[in-house]
Design a protein around this motif. Structure first.
Motif, PDB file in Angstrom:
ATOM      1  N   HIS A 234       0.301  -1.275  -0.181  1.00  0.00           N
ATOM      2  CA  HIS A 234      -0.162  -0.309   0.345  1.00  0.00           C
ATOM      3  C   HIS A 234       1.183   1.485   0.486  1.00  0.00           C
ATOM      4  CE1 HIS A 234      -3.641  -2.391   1.263  1.00  0.00           C
ATOM      5  NE2 HIS A 234      -3.141  -3.216   0.899  1.00  0.00           N
ATOM      6  N   ALA A 235       0.477   2.467  -0.205  1.00  0.00           N
ATOM      7  CA  ALA A 235       1.065   3.426  -0.252  1.00  0.00           C
ATOM      8  C   ALA A 235       1.656   3.485   0.398  1.00  0.00           C
ATOM      9  CB  ALA A 235      -0.365   5.191  -0.701  1.00  0.00           C
ATOM     10  N   SER A 236       0.864   3.532   2.018  1.00  0.00           N
ATOM     11  CA  SER A 236       1.257   4.341   2.973  1.00  0.00           C
ATOM     12  C   SER A 236       2.702   3.422   3.328  1.00  0.00           C
ATOM     13  CB  SER A 236       0.169   3.582   4.024  1.00  0.00           C
ATOM     14  OG  SER A 236      -0.159   2.213   4.448  1.00  0.00           O
ATOM     15  N   GLY A 237       2.574   1.882   2.680  1.00  0.00           N
ATOM     16  CA  GLY A 237       4.163   1.536   3.200  1.00  0.00           C
ATOM     17  C   GLY A 237       3.519  -0.184   3.564  1.00  0.00           C
ATOM     18  N   ALA A 238       2.366  -0.211   4.091  1.00  0.00           N
ATOM     19  CA  ALA A 238       2.110  -1.058   4.828  1.00  0.00           C
ATOM     20  C   ALA A 238       1.990  -2.393   3.866  1.00  0.00           C
ATOM     21  CB  ALA A 238       0.805  -1.510   5.573  1.00  0.00           C
ATOM     22  N   ALA A 239       2.149  -3.529   4.647  1.00  0.00           N
ATOM     23  CA  ALA A 239       1.710  -5.087   3.478  1.00  0.00           C
ATOM     24  C   ALA A 239       0.791  -5.923   3.980  1.00  0.00           C
ATOM     25  CB  ALA A 239       2.682  -5.411   4.168  1.00  0.00           C
ATOM     26  N   SER A 240      -0.428  -5.976   2.602  1.00  0.00           N
ATOM     27  CA  SER A 240      -1.417  -6.801   3.658  1.00  0.00           C
ATOM     28  C   SER A 240      -2.157  -8.439   2.364  1.00  0.00           C
ATOM     29  CB  SER A 240      -3.012  -5.631   3.829  1.00  0.00           C
ATOM     30  OG  SER A 240      -3.258  -5.680   1.880  1.00  0.00           O
ATOM     31  N   THR A 241      -2.405  -8.879   3.237  1.00  0.00           N
ATOM     32  CA  THR A 241      -2.878 -10.349   2.424  1.00  0.00           C
ATOM     33  C   THR A 241      -4.494 -10.831   2.594  1.00  0.00           C
ATOM     34  OG1 THR A 241      -2.774 -11.825   3.999  1.00  0.00           O
ATOM     35  CG2 THR A 241      -0.881 -11.387   2.803  1.00  0.00           C
TER      36      THR A 241
END
Length: 319
Positions: A234-241
């Protein structure tokens, strides 16, 4: 047909400062006659106090007539006739049928309450978003978690919370379970063809994006049945699944989303009353139409979801 869509009970001032006549309620029509239309769309439209449910069009005339009789509204044989007599239209149709009709409805001046996904090709989804902008109509995509309570409020609260690190979502439906009887929505060729990625993927993305930011990278892999796992940056730097399926065993079915960040761990709350959520989606559509301010859950967001799903699907091996 377009309308100022003034709120009911908010008449403009008449002469001598006296209240003027109350504006008629916006007229809303429904396209589609399947289980979703019977269980959610039509009951919510009929119960909505701020609009008038006026009629139904469907690809199966006998089904349209049955649904219209159930709610004492007009059955339309031609969608363009429905567009001409409505201020807004709601869609309960497969995405490849919805998209071209939505373009026609926008050209007729109707505001659009769309189902997800808006379309299954980028060109069709972009055509809907462009028609909304060109004809200056309002649009909403009914993404359940963004209108149900308490999930809608939870999303807004988490979007304002800083420091997210990662998130994990799963939506494992038993529409086509390997054990037991298929659900009422199993008689749906597009769901069987496109699977959980397209049917429930929009729901997961509709929560992850407003909280963690725009998706900048996506990768996709297959699992058993129609399981698809997405890995997102994500643009925030966070990762998700996100793990998505319509073919989960009944005992394994469920929905969840967990966020982790500097302020702790937060889990998506449960929700119910989907017709009530649909009513709130119609509220949002009428507000956008009245104010002229586009809703962030509109056709443009729907087009972006289609872009991401197409990108993910392109990475999956053909089965």
């Amino acid at each position: 047909m377009s309308s100022d869509l003034n709120p009911v009970g908010d008449p403009g001032p008449g002469r001598s400062g006296q209240p003027g006549p109350v504006e008629p309620r916006p007229r809303v029509g429904l396209l589609g006659t399947g289980p979703w239309a019977h269980r959610t769309h039509a009951p919510a439209l009929a119960a909505h106090a701020g609009s008038e449910f006026v009629g139904v069009w469907g690809r199966r005339p006998e089904a349209a007539a049955e649904l219209a009789r159930a709610h004492d509204v007009k059955v339309y044989e031609d969608p363009d006739e429905l567009f001409a007599e409505c201020d807004a239209v709601a869609f309960a149709l497969p995405p490849d049928v919805q998209a071209p009709l939505a373009v026609r409805a926008a050209a007729a001046g109707c505001h659009l309450l769309l189902d997800k996904p808006v379309a299954t090709t980028v060109a069709d989804a972009r055509a809907v978003a462009d028609a909304v902008a060109r004809h200056q109509v309002a649009s909403i995509v009914f993404l359940t978690l963004r209108f149900a309570e308490p999930t809608a409020g939870w999303v807004a609260e988490q979007a304002g919370r800083p420091g997210w690190f990662t998130a994990a979502a799963h939506w494992l439906g038993a529409v086509f379970p390997p054990d037991g009887t298929p659900s009422a929505y199993a008689d749906s060729p597009w769901r069987r063809a496109k699977g959980g990625l397209w049917d429930v993927g929009p729901h997961a993305l509709s929560v992850l994006i407003p909280i963690l930011g725009e998706v900048t990278e996506v990768s996709a892999t297959r699992g058993p049945s129609d399981v698809v796992q997405l890995a997102l940056r994500h643009a925030s730097g966070a990762a998700s699944t996100a793990v998505l399926s319509l073919g989960a065993p009944r005992a394994a079915a469920g929905v969840g989303l967990e966020l982790r960040g500097t302020e702790g761990v937060y889990a998506l709350p449960g929700w119910s009353d989907v017709p009530g959520a649909y009513g709130r989606a119609l509220d949002a559509l009428l507000t956008a139409a009245r104010t002229g301010v586009p809703d962030p859950r509109g056709a443009e967001f729907g087009a972006r979801l289609t872009e991401l799903l197409v990108e993910a699907e392109g990475q999956l091996p053909v089965v």
